[in-house]
Design a protein around this motif. Structure first.
Motif, PDB file in Angstrom:
ATOM      1  N   ALA A  62       0.826  -1.205   0.000  1.00  0.00           N
ATOM      2  CA  ALA A  62       0.000   0.000   0.000  1.00  0.00           C
ATOM      3  C   ALA A  62       0.864   1.260   0.000  1.00  0.00           C
ATOM      4  CB  ALA A  62      -0.930  -0.012   1.207  1.00  0.00           C
ATOM      5  N   ILE A  63       1.930   1.250   0.787  1.00  0.00           N
ATOM      6  CA  ILE A  63       2.838   2.406   0.820  1.00  0.00           C
ATOM      7  C   ILE A  63       3.517   2.582  -0.530  1.00  0.00           C
ATOM      8  CG2 ILE A  63       4.951   3.319   1.864  1.00  0.00           C
ATOM      9  CD1 ILE A  63       4.038   2.020   4.494  1.00  0.00           C
ATOM     10  N   ALA A  64       3.884   1.465  -1.183  1.00  0.00           N
ATOM     11  CA  ALA A  64       4.491   1.551  -2.513  1.00  0.00           C
ATOM     12  C   ALA A  64       3.510   2.162  -3.509  1.00  0.00           C
ATOM     13  CB  ALA A  64       4.935   0.170  -2.982  1.00  0.00           C
ATOM     14  N   GLY A  65       2.241   1.805  -3.394  1.00  0.00           N
ATOM     15  CA  GLY A  65       1.242   2.398  -4.275  1.00  0.00           C
ATOM     16  C   GLY A  65       1.085   3.886  -4.058  1.00  0.00           C
ATOM     17  N   PHE A  96      12.219  -0.755  -3.990  1.00  0.00           N
ATOM     18  CA  PHE A  96      12.674  -1.110  -2.645  1.00  0.00           C
ATOM     19  C   PHE A  96      11.517  -1.602  -1.781  1.00  0.00           C
ATOM     20  CE2 PHE A  96      12.989   0.156   1.796  1.00  0.00           C
ATOM     21  CZ  PHE A  96      14.040  -0.664   2.186  1.00  0.00           C
ATOM     22  N   LEU A  97      10.397  -0.901  -1.803  1.00  0.00           N
ATOM     23  CA  LEU A  97       9.264  -1.304  -0.973  1.00  0.00           C
ATOM     24  C   LEU A  97       8.716  -2.664  -1.392  1.00  0.00           C
ATOM     25  CD1 LEU A  97       7.502   2.120  -0.548  1.00  0.00           C
ATOM     26  CD2 LEU A  97       8.365   0.677   1.284  1.00  0.00           C
ATOM     27  N   ILE A  98       8.653  -2.917  -2.689  1.00  0.00           N
ATOM     28  CA  ILE A  98       8.155  -4.210  -3.155  1.00  0.00           C
ATOM     29  C   ILE A  98       9.144  -5.319  -2.808  1.00  0.00           C
ATOM     30  CG2 ILE A  98       7.601  -5.540  -5.230  1.00  0.00           C
ATOM     31  CD1 ILE A  98       6.412  -2.893  -6.345  1.00  0.00           C
ATOM     32  N   ALA A  99      10.449  -5.053  -2.963  1.00  0.00           N
ATOM     33  CA  ALA A  99      11.455  -6.060  -2.604  1.00  0.00           C
ATOM     34  C   ALA A  99      11.446  -6.326  -1.100  1.00  0.00           C
ATOM     35  CB  ALA A  99      12.837  -5.592  -3.056  1.00  0.00           C
ATOM     36  N   ALA A 100      11.268  -5.295  -0.302  1.00  0.00           N
ATOM     37  CA  ALA A 100      11.208  -5.478   1.149  1.00  0.00           C
ATOM     38  C   ALA A 100       9.983  -6.297   1.530  1.00  0.00           C
ATOM     39  CB  ALA A 100      11.182  -4.123   1.850  1.00  0.00           C
ATOM     40  N   ALA A 101       8.872  -6.055   0.862  1.00  0.00           N
ATOM     41  CA  ALA A 101       7.664  -6.820   1.144  1.00  0.00           C
ATOM     42  C   ALA A 101       7.843  -8.286   0.766  1.00  0.00           C
ATOM     43  CB  ALA A 101       6.473  -6.223   0.396  1.00  0.00           C
ATOM     44  N   GLN A 102       8.592  -8.563  -0.290  1.00  0.00           N
ATOM     45  CA  GLN A 102       8.844  -9.952  -0.693  1.00  0.00           C
ATOM     46  C   GLN A 102       9.846 -10.627   0.240  1.00  0.00           C
ATOM     47  OE1 GLN A 102       7.517 -11.857  -3.262  1.00  0.00           O
ATOM     48  NE2 GLN A 102       6.021 -10.209  -3.319  1.00  0.00           N
ATOM     49  N   ALA A 103      10.817  -9.879   0.753  1.00  0.00           N
ATOM     50  CA  ALA A 103      11.878 -10.459   1.576  1.00  0.00           C
ATOM     51  C   ALA A 103      11.476 -10.622   3.042  1.00  0.00           C
ATOM     52  CB  ALA A 103      13.133  -9.595   1.489  1.00  0.00           C
ATOM     53  N   LEU A 104      10.477  -9.881   3.488  1.00  0.00           N
ATOM     54  CA  LEU A 104      10.081  -9.923   4.899  1.00  0.00           C
ATOM     55  C   LEU A 104       9.662 -11.315   5.367  1.00  0.00           C
ATOM     56  CD1 LEU A 104       9.736  -8.139   7.413  1.00  0.00           C
ATOM     57  CD2 LEU A 104       7.370  -7.839   6.727  1.00  0.00           C
TER      58      LEU A 104
END
Length: 121
Positions: A68-71, A105-113
């Protein structure tokens, strides 16, 4: 001179703050020793297991929050780039790269979490 030094040490040792620090140290050490008096670590292990399970419950929510923040960053960044292009500013490419980088970055962080906490979906 020695008498003045002695008086300063005496007031420092018997101040309310020093008494409170010593009391807190005594209570903290006593609690730590009492919890592990026989070398039994099951209480700590159970606590860590409980915390791990509770964190695992929040990971999907945080992942959705990152999306949501990435959007929001993408929409606000697109508006910012549009305004910069209309005003014929110099650093439009720089703004585009910053917005795209933040979204990646936000999408990669969401995938890596989930992988960081060992959660498989």
């Amino acid at each position: 001179m020695i008498e003045r030094l002695r008086q300063k040490v005496k007031t420092a040792l018997f101040s309310e703050r020093t008494k409170m620090i010593f009391l807190m140290l005594l209570v903290g050490v006593t609690a730590a020793v009492a919890q592990n008096s026989a070398g039994d670590y099951t209480a700590g292990t159970n606590a860590l297991t409980t915390v791990t399970e509770e964190i695992a419950k929040y990971v999907p929510i945080v992942v959705k929050l990152c999306y949501a923040i990435a959007g929001v960053v993408a929409v606000v960044g697109a508006i910012s780039v549009y305004i910069a292009m209309n005003n014929e500013e110099q650093d439009v490419k720089k703004k585009i790269m910053m917005v795209v980088g933040a979204c990646i970055f936000l999408i990669a962080a969401a995938q890596a979490l989930p992988l960081f906490f060992g959660i498989t979906t």
